[in-house]
Design a protein around this motif. Structure first.
Motif, PDB file in Angstrom:
ATOM      1  N   LEU A 290       2.000 -18.038 -47.627  1.00 16.02           N
ATOM      2  CA  LEU A 290       2.093 -19.126 -48.597  1.00 16.02           C
ATOM      3  C   LEU A 290       1.479 -20.381 -47.981  1.00 16.02           C
ATOM      4  CD1 LEU A 290       5.797 -18.621 -49.792  1.00 16.02           C
ATOM      5  CD2 LEU A 290       3.710 -17.683 -50.819  1.00 16.02           C
ATOM      6  N   SER A 291       0.751 -21.126 -48.775  1.00 16.96           N
ATOM      7  CA  SER A 291       0.064 -22.316 -48.281  1.00 16.96           C
ATOM      8  C   SER A 291       1.052 -23.393 -47.868  1.00 16.96           C
ATOM      9  CB  SER A 291      -0.869 -22.866 -49.365  1.00 16.96           C
ATOM     10  OG  SER A 291      -0.097 -23.328 -50.472  1.00 16.96           O
ATOM     11  N   GLY A 292       0.552 -24.334 -47.055  1.00 13.96           N
ATOM     12  CA  GLY A 292       1.420 -25.417 -46.594  1.00 13.96           C
ATOM     13  C   GLY A 292       0.627 -26.562 -46.019  1.00 13.96           C
ATOM     14  N   ALA A 293       1.236 -27.259 -45.062  1.00 15.94           N
ATOM     15  CA  ALA A 293       0.584 -28.411 -44.424  1.00 15.94           C
ATOM     16  C   ALA A 293       0.952 -28.452 -42.946  1.00 15.94           C
ATOM     17  CB  ALA A 293       0.995 -29.704 -45.120  1.00 15.94           C
ATOM     18  N   THR A 294       1.070 -27.262 -42.330  1.00 13.07           N
ATOM     19  CA  THR A 294       1.434 -27.207 -40.921  1.00 13.07           C
ATOM     20  C   THR A 294       0.212 -27.461 -40.048  1.00 13.07           C
ATOM     21  OG1 THR A 294       1.125 -24.801 -40.957  1.00 13.07           O
ATOM     22  CG2 THR A 294       3.349 -25.626 -41.338  1.00 13.07           C
ATOM     23  N   GLY A 295       0.447 -27.917 -38.834  1.00  7.23           N
ATOM     24  CA  GLY A 295      -0.669 -28.232 -37.943  1.00  7.23           C
ATOM     25  C   GLY A 295      -1.336 -29.541 -38.331  1.00  7.23           C
ATOM     26  N   LEU A 296      -2.632 -29.659 -38.033  1.00  5.50           N
ATOM     27  CA  LEU A 296      -3.385 -30.870 -38.348  1.00  5.50           C
ATOM     28  C   LEU A 296      -3.787 -30.822 -39.820  1.00  5.50           C
ATOM     29  CD1 LEU A 296      -6.239 -32.402 -36.156  1.00  5.50           C
ATOM     30  CD2 LEU A 296      -6.027 -32.776 -38.602  1.00  5.50           C
ATOM     31  N   ALA A 297      -3.036 -31.521 -40.653  1.00 12.57           N
ATOM     32  CA  ALA A 297      -3.287 -31.510 -42.094  1.00 12.57           C
ATOM     33  C   ALA A 297      -2.925 -32.868 -42.670  1.00 12.57           C
ATOM     34  CB  ALA A 297      -2.475 -30.411 -42.771  1.00 12.57           C
ATOM     35  N   THR A 298      -3.769 -33.364 -43.547  1.00  9.61           N
ATOM     36  CA  THR A 298      -3.488 -34.635 -44.203  1.00  9.61           C
ATOM     37  C   THR A 298      -2.737 -34.437 -45.509  1.00  9.61           C
ATOM     38  OG1 THR A 298      -5.668 -34.587 -45.263  1.00  9.61           O
ATOM     39  CG2 THR A 298      -5.488 -35.773 -43.169  1.00  9.61           C
ATOM     40  N   GLY A 299      -2.478 -33.163 -45.862  1.00  7.47           N
ATOM     41  CA  GLY A 299      -1.741 -32.835 -47.069  1.00  7.47           C
ATOM     42  C   GLY A 299      -1.730 -31.340 -47.266  1.00  7.47           C
ATOM     43  N   PRO A 300      -0.929 -30.821 -48.206  1.00  9.78           N
ATOM     44  CA  PRO A 300      -0.859 -29.380 -48.443  1.00  9.78           C
ATOM     45  C   PRO A 300      -2.215 -28.822 -48.866  1.00  9.78           C
ATOM     46  CG  PRO A 300       0.926 -30.534 -49.576  1.00  9.78           C
ATOM     47  CD  PRO A 300      -0.037 -31.581 -49.110  1.00  9.78           C
ATOM     48  N   HIS A 301      -2.622 -27.742 -48.229  1.00  3.76           N
ATOM     49  CA  HIS A 301      -3.882 -27.090 -48.595  1.00  3.76           C
ATOM     50  C   HIS A 301      -3.995 -25.761 -47.851  1.00  3.76           C
ATOM     51  CE1 HIS A 301      -5.105 -28.804 -44.720  1.00  3.76           C
ATOM     52  NE2 HIS A 301      -6.161 -28.007 -44.735  1.00  3.76           N
TER      53      HIS A 301
END
Length: 326
Positions: A290-301
């Motif tokens: 399932l998608s998320g925003a873990t790690g280096l992310a500026t938002g869910p993708h």
């Protein structure tokens, strides 16, 4: 017209070409064998070129099955007449009188339609007779996006992290991506996108400049496609393959890597959950996370990436123009 070089005189000079959606076809008829070759003679920077060869023994052949299957081949990519990249062919089918081989080479995103390039196939017939011939190849124009991304303190820390943990994770991933297991033949037809979403927030090959909270900057390429989807969106395998990595990485969060062919891998980053484990054999379209925003992310993708021989290549190529099954 294909230029033939250093081919034995027993090879007929006549060539038969036909164009399909994916490939140009060439048929060579030798004294005791036939060679049928298909490849995509046109691509864009950041795509790939794949060549599929079928060797078949005819009624005049007197070589043994063992000798016949000893045939090997190499694909070379030439820029301005010089070989810049090469890749060994691997067998995708072995029969008594037929040997089918495949290989691919990634195309640099820095090349342009002005790049003078061609292909060369070198093969050792029965492991004894070295032959080679050239194939025409053309790069088309492609524009790449340039963007500036401002990072907050958290993402600045991740991007500049030089910890042993992060370096070990990078080394482990690279060791996987440089592996070419010649028995790993899972997907020979077009891939499918890993999500039904169509909204892309970043594209393959984007030229990125990161601005850190420290005032420093760095530049690199974006190696995949980012889909702007809410956390919890289903992520599916783009093709059949084997899960070779499932890990919560410093940079990419919950990540999955799937092996599809020797040296060909798909990568899925920043997920909130994973639904498979290392060693699992997956089918096209199978739920893997399932998608998320873990790690280096500026938002869910969802970040979706394809690697061939270590190098990032356009995922769109494998959805639209990759079909080596027929």
């Amino acid at each position: 017209m294909i230029k033939i070089k250093k081919i034995a005189v027993t090879l007929l000079a006549s060539l038969l070409f036909s164009i399909s959606a994916f490939a140009k076809e060439a048929i060579f008829k030798g004294a005791d064998y036939d060679l049928n070759l298909r490849y995509n003679e046109i691509a864009k920077p950041g795509d790939a070129v794949f060549v599929k060869i079928n060797f078949s023994r005819n009624s005049k052949s007197r070589v043994s099955k063992k000798e016949f299957l000893a045939t090997t081949a190499t694909l070379e990519f030439l820029v301005n007449g010089k070989t810049t990249r090469s890749s060994e062919f691997y067998a995708i089918s072995k029969e008594d009188k037929d040997l089918t081989m495949l290989t691919g080479i990634p195309l640099s995103t820095w090349w342009t339609e002005e790049t003078k390039c061609s292909l060369k196939v070198v093969y050792n017939l029965y492991g004894k007779k070295k032959m080679e011939f050239d194939l025409p190849f053309t790069l088309e124009h492609k524009d790449f996006v340039e963007e500036i991304i401002e990072l907050n303190e958290q993402n600045t820390a991740i991007k500049t992290d030089t910890s042993t943990k992060r370096m070990d994770q990078i080394a482990r991933l690279n060791a996987i991506l440089e592996t070419k297991n010649t028995s790993s033949i899972y997907q020979l037809s077009n891939f499918t996108a890993p999500t039904t979403a169509t909204r892309r927030t970043s594209f393959f090959g984007d030229r990125r400049t990161f601005k850190y909270t420290t005032g420093k900057t760095s530049t690199n390429l974006h190696f995949g496609i980012d889909y702007g989807v809410p956390t919890g969106t289903k992520v599916t395998s783009c093709g059949a393959g084997r899960v070779v990595l499932k890990e919560n990485r410093v940079s990419t969060g919950w990540s999955i890597v799937i092996e599809h062919l020797p040296g060909l891998y798909s990568l899925y980053y920043h997920m909130s959950e994973t639904k498979v484990k290392e060693g699992d054999i997956v089918k096209p379209g199978q739920l893997i996370g399932l998608s998320g925003a873990t790690g280096l992310a500026t938002g869910p993708h969802l970040h979706w990436e394809i690697r061939l021989n270590m190098e990032a290549v356009s995922p769109d190529f494998f959805v639209e123009n990759f079909n080596c099954e027929n």
